[in-house]
Design a protein around this motif. Structure first.
Motif: not given
Length: 433
Positions: A389-399, A414-426
């Motif tokens: 989804p769009g959220e996946e694209g936004v995350q790539d832009h931040k990266m 350094k980046l904020e730690r995001i725990d969990g898997k596939d947090m921006f995918r459907g």
């Protein structure tokens, strides 16, 4: 003489066939009369749930056949409007609809009336379903169009996404989804307000070999993923400075935005994780007008929470090379041609008792564009959220913004730690559920 004999032979063949056919009873009656042996279920198959299915006809030693294709009737397929008739649209996307099971092209958008007329005739698009960029908003009145597929320069994605959403149409946009994370988020917000789906065309996440590699990693089949190596290199023509990809305002960036994104997104996809640290460096040849505004070459490292390290390299300066290697505890996955439109391979190197084996996996090829188009169509039909989804694209832009920050500062970010898997995918694709 030989031609005359051939002609006489063909006439005699037709006479015999005709005489035989005159007394031939076909179908069930012929079987009842013993003319033909009755077919088995292995040969005829059966209809289940509106699909024709065949039982296995080969022994377990052979690779089984895939499911019988079950395309939707043309009138039930989801209609797509293709916005932009450049190389990608004409060479890959429109031809892919011939392999689609759930979608069909019903409208075109272009600034070239000549191209509109030519391509519409080739694909049977109605003249009234051909739009200029100025008349694009009237697409709201075309009930055949359910999805707008944006295949424009990156800087134009946001405008046409917002206009499509306002017209009540779902949106599939090429990657990268825009030129900044702020623009990407605006696209997500516009589609949410309009109640339409937004998907980014990350074809690699739907491609069979990459999905198999992802499954190996997620299942820990060969232990922990220690290292990921992604290379995406290609050249730019000598007069390439005229291309929109060499203009920062239109492209957003250079080799990172265009081809390095494949390495970045695939590393995130394979691991399912988000980086906690990034280090990058760039290079552009001095006095080369092609790289006056954007980088030629970029190298970046991603460190993930699991301690996997991804090394990625992209460049416009070398011969075409699209290669991926995954170093796992007990195996190496080697993947030539990994980001190409076709020709993917996967070799697993591992220990085999007292020897080393190199096993090449051969998977049934799929048209990557048809696969992602069908996924978008399925999301429209079922109402499910797209896998990318769009959220996946936004995350790539931040990266990518963090990658440029590191390259400009000459230090890790350094980046904020995001725990969990596939947090921006459907939700997982059906075969993974």
């Amino acid at each position: 003489m030989s031609n005359r004999l051939d002609l006489m032979s063909r006439r005699r063949l037709f006479e015999v066939a005709g005489a035989g056919a005159a007394g031939l009873v076909i179908g069930d009656a012929a079987i009842a009369q013993g003319r033909y042996a009755p077919p088995s279920r292995i040969d005829t198959g059966s209809v289940e749930g509106g699909k024709v299915k065949f039982p296995a006809w080969r022994a377990p030693a052979d690779t089984p056949s895939g499911p019988t294709p079950a395309p939707m009737p043309p009138e039930q397929r989801v209609g797509f409007a293709i916005v932009g008739l450049g190389r990608l649209a004409l060479e890959e996307i429109l031809p892919a609809f011939a392999e689609s099971m759930k979608a069909k092209p019903v409208a075109l958008v272009s600034g070239s009336p000549e191209k509109l007329h030519t391509v519409a005739a080739q694909y049977g698009i109605k003249p009234e379903s051909c739009y200029s960029y100025e008349s694009f908003d009237t697409i709201r009145d075309n009930p055949e169009v359910k999805v707008v597929y944006i295949v424009l320069p990156n800087a134009m994605h946001r405008e046409y996404c917002e206009r499509a959403a306002k017209a009540g149409k779902h949106v599939l946009t090429e990657k990268p989804m825009s030129v900044t994370s702020r623009d990407g988020q605006a696209m997500v917000d516009a589609c949410k307000r309009a109640g339409v789906q937004l998907m980014v065309a990350y074809r690699i996440q739907y491609e069979p070999y990459n999905r198999r590699a992802m499954q190996f990693v997620r299942d820990a089949k060969f232990g922990r993923l220690v290292g990921f190596h992604g290379i995406n290199v290609q050249t730019v023509a000598a007069d390439g400075a005229q291309q929109w990809r060499q203009k920062k305002a239109m492209a957003g960036g250079g080799s990172l935005f265009d081809i390095g994104l494949y390495c970045l997104n695939t590393a995130r996809f394979v691991t399912g994780e988000e980086p906690v640290e990034i280090y990058a460096t760039t290079y552009s040849p001095p006095n080369d007008p092609r790289f006056a505004e954007v980088e030629e070459t970029i190298s970046f490292m991603l460190r993930f929470p699991s301690s996997t390290i991804a090394n990625c390299f992209a460049s416009y300066g070398g011969r075409d090379d699209k290669h991926q290697r995954l170093n796992l505890e007990t195996a190496v996955l080697d993947m030539p041609n990994v980001y190409q439109y076709q020709g993917q391979q996967l070799t697993v190197t591992a220990r085999e008792q007292d020897a080393t084996s190199e096993n090449r996996l051969v998977l049934a090829p799929k048209n990557q564009f048809a696969t992602e188009i069908d996924h978008m169509a399925d999301c429209v039909i079922t109402g499910r959220k797209p896998y990318t989804p769009g959220e996946e694209g936004v995350q790539d832009h931040k990266m990518m913004e963090a990658i440029y920050e590191s390259a400009h500062a000459g230090r890790p970010v350094k980046l904020e730690r995001i725990d969990g898997k596939d947090m921006f995918r459907g939700p997982p694709l059906k075969q993974d559920a």
